[in-house]
Design an enzyme around this catalytic site. Structure first.
Site, PDB file in Angstrom:
ATOM      1  N   GLU A 173      41.948  39.242  41.072  1.00 29.53           N
ATOM      2  CA  GLU A 173      42.558  39.734  42.308  1.00 29.53           C
ATOM      3  C   GLU A 173      43.005  38.551  43.161  1.00 29.53           C
ATOM      4  O   GLU A 173      42.679  37.398  42.883  1.00 29.53           O
ATOM      5  CB  GLU A 173      41.586  40.641  43.076  1.00 29.53           C
TER       6      GLU A 173
ATOM      7  N   HIS B  31      45.068  46.636  54.212  1.00 29.05           N
ATOM      8  CA  HIS B  31      45.330  46.579  52.781  1.00 29.05           C
ATOM      9  C   HIS B  31      46.832  46.710  52.568  1.00 29.05           C
ATOM     10  O   HIS B  31      47.476  47.573  53.161  1.00 29.05           O
ATOM     11  CB  HIS B  31      44.593  47.698  52.046  1.00 29.05           C
TER      12      HIS B  31
ATOM     13  N   ARG C  53      45.623  38.798  51.215  1.00 29.74           N
ATOM     14  CA  ARG C  53      45.994  40.136  51.674  1.00 29.74           C
ATOM     15  C   ARG C  53      46.787  40.138  52.982  1.00 29.74           C
ATOM     16  O   ARG C  53      47.718  40.919  53.153  1.00 29.74           O
ATOM     17  CB  ARG C  53      44.738  40.991  51.857  1.00 29.74           C
TER      18      ARG C  53
ATOM     19  N   HIS D  47      42.111  48.782  56.678  1.00 29.99           N
ATOM     20  CA  HIS D  47      41.227  48.900  55.519  1.00 29.99           C
ATOM     21  C   HIS D  47      39.809  48.413  55.758  1.00 29.99           C
ATOM     22  O   HIS D  47      38.851  49.090  55.385  1.00 29.99           O
ATOM     23  CB  HIS D  47      41.853  48.122  54.360  1.00 29.99           C
TER      24      HIS D  47
ATOM     25  N   ARG E 213      38.651  38.690  54.660  1.00 30.36           N
ATOM     26  CA  ARG E 213      37.748  38.899  53.519  1.00 30.36           C
ATOM     27  C   ARG E 213      38.440  38.631  52.189  1.00 30.36           C
ATOM     28  O   ARG E 213      39.529  39.121  51.931  1.00 30.36           O
ATOM     29  CB  ARG E 213      37.218  40.339  53.537  1.00 30.36           C
TER      30      ARG E 213
END
Length: 518
Positions: free
Chosen positions: A112, A229, A275, A336, A371
């Site tokens: 990811e 997100h 992100r 998110h 994060r």
């Protein structure tokens, strides 16, 4: 009605369930959950658990990736605890029967954004959270020292003389108010995505635990850092179903309405950029092209692979008329995850005797300003267990029954009109791109809505929205998930610090812990 137990856990996601398992080894545990037992953000977590298990990975690399994603605000000790203790707790899950996916004799590890190695462990393709909840509940259901009460809405933390000694809650289906005293309370209530109009979170994620802790006197940190997100399903009438980042990790491409792969011009890692960068690029591309979505293109990937690796995504999109092997998926960013929350140390202690917090409701400093993908499930495991152990170590017998008004509130639902207004304000003014003028208007409007006759859930909802807005107005820079168009650059000299808010104090700052967190 009043009662007593040894420990109370509020919340039934990964952090709360893991804490309860630890606590049940030594005492009686009451688990309170706002809805049905399995309704939590953990249940909907698709991507997996970031953990070092392969020979070509290292704890040091996971540590460095987490610090880098956190944009200078990670507390180094919290990150060290997460990455070093994580493998132990994941292996414990395996011993309890958690069925993570394998490729032959090896674990099937995904990749990811912002990870330097394949280290994302997943289950049933894209149902990792559901499998973890099943495993943890297997350790708790039927346990003689565990009582679970669902549809239990926590109303107040009962704090006397600086010590949290219990909880007042209402059994919403029976309209009964209960007061329970305990030697310790662990908050594991999750995040607050539903203060935004567009979110991937379940309906229960309204920030109750954060607000309860704030009104009880705890410090809340980093509330400006809300992660959006990049890819939620964007179809009229459909929920904003999260489309896991692993889709891009396995080769998914983002295109605008004209078919242009715009991320190639935005970041060297294109779709695998952090992100916040991807979400902001999508938001701006939607604005530039006059569209309400962009498209996630998986059509170049093998259909059987997509069905096996992402069965939940495949089936959900099919239910809405999209064949992901042949059709590009319309997507939009959505609120998110909260990096901020109730400030704790690495053992979950909030600074109030008897009160602990773990999971998304807490802010250990492990996530910093942004994060790292798939660190949240690991955080729940590690810090849920640590908070429980600290509660056990410092436990004392419950004192005299805690005092609180036992009358049932006349109404305990969230005011729908206020909720709609707040969600619109936060999405439009305190969202992906922020500016002082909009933030000030938002703060004024939120403050004006606060009044004495609000229901408790409505007061808490407004409290969280105001804390997010106040922190976003306070931080005059852009860092991680917090982007100010009027202050577009980071400012390490002034703002390499945590924002902090406590009842009856003006907003203030706390230093980042650890010289390595740069």
């Amino acid at each position: 009605m009043s009662a007593e137990t040894d420990f109370i856990v509020i919340g039934s996601g990964i952090a709360g369930l893991r804490a309860a398992i630890e606590l049940a080894r030594v005492g009686r545990v009451l688990i309170l959950t706002k809805d049905r037992l399995t309704e939590s953000s953990t249940e909907y977590a698709q991507g997996g658990v970031a953990v070092v298990l392969s020979d070509d990975d290292e704890i040091a690399l996971h540590y460095e990736d987490t610090l880098r994603a956190g944009a200078g605000l990670c507390d180094a000790e919290a990150v060290r605890v997460l990455v070093e203790e994580g493998p132990r707790y994941v292996q414990e899950l395996m011993a309890w029967g958690c069925r993570f996916d394998r490729a032959g004799e090896r674990w099937e590890l995904g990749r990811e954004a912002a990870h330097s190695r394949r280290r994302i462990l997943h289950a049933h393709g894209d149902s990792t959270g559901r499998e973890i909840v099943r495993t943890l509940l297997g350790q708790l259901i039927g346990h003689p020292r565990v009582q679970i009460v669902d549809h239990a809405l926590a109303l107040d933390l009962l704090v006397e003389e600086g010590r949290c000694g219990g909880v007042r809650y209402v059994e919403t289906q029976h309209r009964r108010v209960q007061i329970v005293s305990a030697s310790a309370v662990i908050l594991a209530t999750g995040g607050a995505g539903h203060v935004y109009a567009v979110t991937t979170n379940p309906d229960v994620a309204t920030g109750d635990g954060m607000a309860m802790a704030y009104w009880a006197g705890a410090i809340l940190c980093d509330m400006e850092f809300v992660q959006f997100h990049p890819t939620a399903l964007a179809l009229p009438g459909a929920p904003r179903f999260l489309l896991t980042e692993a889709l891009r990790g396995e080769g998914g491409i983002l295109r605008d309405r004209f078919g242009d792969r715009f991320m190639l011009r935005v970041h060297e890692k294109a779709e695998l950029a952090p992100r916040d960068i991807v979400a902001r690029a999508i938001f701006e591309r939607m604005r530039e092209t006059g569209s309400d979505c962009v498209y996630l293109d998986l059509t170049h990937l093998d259909e059987k692979f997509l069905q096996r690796r992402f069965p939940r995504v495949y089936a959900t999109c099919r239910d809405y008329g999209i064949d992901i092997a042949r059709d590009a998926i319309p997507v939009t960013p959505a609120a998110h995850y909260f990096m901020g929350g109730v400030r704790t140390d690495t053992d979950g202690w909030t600074g109030i005797e008897g009160l602990y917090a773990a999971g998304e409701v807490a802010c250990t400093g492990v996530h910093g300003a942004n994060r790292l993908a798939s660190n949240s499930l690991l955080e729940g495991l590690v810090f849920g267990a640590r908070a429980a152990r600290r509660a056990i170590d410092r436990a004392r017998q419950p004192g005299p029954q805690v005092r609180a008004a036992e009358h049932a509130p006349s109404e305990w639902s969230l005011d729908p009109e206020i909720a709609r207004t707040v969600r619109h304000i936060l999405w439009s003014q305190v969202g992906i791109i922020r500016h002082q003028d909009g933030l000030q208007r938002a703060l004024t409007a939120l403050t004006e809505m606060e009044r004495a006759d609000l229901t408790i859930p409505t007061r808490y909802f407004l409290t969280v929205a105001r804390l997010v807005t106040r922190a976003a107005l306070f931080r005059q820079e852009s860092r991680g998930a917090h982007y100010r168009s009027d202050f577009p650059a980071p400012d390490d000299r002034t703002w390499r610090c945590h924002s902090a808010q406590q009842r009856e104090r003006d907003i203030f700052t706390l230093p980042v812990q650890g010289a390595e967190a740069s």
